[in-house]
Design a protein around this motif. Structure first.
Motif, PDB file in Angstrom:
ATOM      1  N   VAL A  22       0.832  -1.204   0.000  1.00 16.84           N
ATOM      2  CA  VAL A  22       0.000   0.000   0.000  1.00 16.84           C
ATOM      3  C   VAL A  22       0.870   1.259   0.000  1.00 16.84           C
ATOM      4  O   VAL A  22       0.605   2.217  -0.733  1.00 16.84           O
ATOM      5  CB  VAL A  22      -0.974  -0.008   1.196  1.00 16.84           C
ATOM      6  N   VAL A  23       1.942   1.266   0.801  1.00 15.11           N
ATOM      7  CA  VAL A  23       2.828   2.424   0.859  1.00 15.11           C
ATOM      8  C   VAL A  23       3.505   2.646  -0.491  1.00 15.11           C
ATOM      9  O   VAL A  23       3.576   3.771  -0.993  1.00 15.11           O
ATOM     10  CB  VAL A  23       3.867   2.267   1.988  1.00 15.11           C
ATOM     11  N   LYS A  24       3.992   1.581  -1.131  1.00 16.84           N
ATOM     12  CA  LYS A  24       4.633   1.723  -2.444  1.00 16.84           C
ATOM     13  C   LYS A  24       3.644   2.221  -3.492  1.00 16.84           C
ATOM     14  O   LYS A  24       3.974   3.068  -4.325  1.00 16.84           O
ATOM     15  CB  LYS A  24       5.246   0.396  -2.882  1.00 16.84           C
ATOM     16  N   LEU A  25       2.421   1.713  -3.457  1.00 14.68           N
ATOM     17  CA  LEU A  25       1.403   2.136  -4.408  1.00 14.68           C
ATOM     18  C   LEU A  25       1.052   3.613  -4.216  1.00 14.68           C
ATOM     19  O   LEU A  25       0.972   4.375  -5.191  1.00 14.68           O
ATOM     20  CB  LEU A  25       0.141   1.279  -4.262  1.00 14.68           C
ATOM     21  N   LEU A  26       0.865   4.018  -2.974  1.00 10.67           N
ATOM     22  CA  LEU A  26       0.525   5.412  -2.713  1.00 10.67           C
ATOM     23  C   LEU A  26       1.662   6.358  -3.091  1.00 10.67           C
ATOM     24  O   LEU A  26       1.422   7.445  -3.618  1.00 10.67           O
ATOM     25  CB  LEU A  26       0.145   5.604  -1.244  1.00 10.67           C
ATOM     26  N   ARG A  27       2.892   5.963  -2.835  1.00 12.71           N
ATOM     27  CA  ARG A  27       4.027   6.819  -3.210  1.00 12.71           C
ATOM     28  C   ARG A  27       4.103   6.992  -4.719  1.00 12.71           C
ATOM     29  O   ARG A  27       4.414   8.072  -5.218  1.00 12.71           O
ATOM     30  CB  ARG A  27       5.329   6.243  -2.684  1.00 12.71           C
ATOM     31  N   LYS A  28       3.799   5.935  -5.470  1.00 13.11           N
ATOM     32  CA  LYS A  28       3.836   6.033  -6.922  1.00 13.11           C
ATOM     33  C   LYS A  28       2.686   6.890  -7.450  1.00 13.11           C
ATOM     34  O   LYS A  28       2.875   7.731  -8.325  1.00 13.11           O
ATOM     35  CB  LYS A  28       3.754   4.646  -7.549  1.00 13.11           C
ATOM     36  N   GLU A  29       1.497   6.696  -6.907  1.00  9.24           N
ATOM     37  CA  GLU A  29       0.330   7.422  -7.406  1.00  9.24           C
ATOM     38  C   GLU A  29       0.330   8.892  -6.999  1.00  9.24           C
ATOM     39  O   GLU A  29      -0.227   9.719  -7.698  1.00  9.24           O
ATOM     40  CB  GLU A  29      -0.963   6.757  -6.919  1.00  9.24           C
ATOM     41  N   MET A  30       0.955   9.221  -5.884  1.00  7.72           N
ATOM     42  CA  MET A  30       0.952  10.602  -5.407  1.00  7.72           C
ATOM     43  C   MET A  30       2.219  11.355  -5.810  1.00  7.72           C
ATOM     44  O   MET A  30       2.432  12.481  -5.376  1.00  7.72           O
ATOM     45  CB  MET A  30       0.787  10.626  -3.891  1.00  7.72           C
TER      46      MET A  30
END
Length: 91
Positions: A22-30
């Motif tokens: 979740v942290v990796k996904l959010l960092r990429k999307e934001m």
């Protein structure tokens, strides 16, 4: 005590993997993006420039559009209709 820890280890591992995802996904999307949707880091890697190069000015009368300008710097991007210009009545 050992039985309790051995029962809690698998859910703890699954929770840690889920949180990492979740942290990796959010960092990429934001991540910061350019106006055309590309990641800023991808644009920097593709052009091989640093942040200091992004603010260079083009000479007056140049017809090239900078990568950072996108469609905003293109000729004819005005939202005015030619008849709406103030000098149109003089013609």
């Amino acid at each position: 005590m050992g039985d309790i820890l051995s029962a809690l280890i698998p859910p703890a591992v699954v929770a840690a993997v889920f949180c990492t995802f979740v942290v990796k996904l959010l960092r990429k999307e934001m991540a910061p993006r350019t106006s055309d949707g590309r990641l800023v880091s991808e644009v920097d890697d593709a052009t091989g420039s640093t942040q200091g190069d992004a603010t260079t000015a083009t000479p007056a009368g140049s017809t090239t559009v900078a990568v950072e300008d996108g469609a905003k710097g293109a000729d004819g991007s005005s939202s005015e209709v030619p008849a709406d210009r103030p000098d149109a009545a003089d013609r």
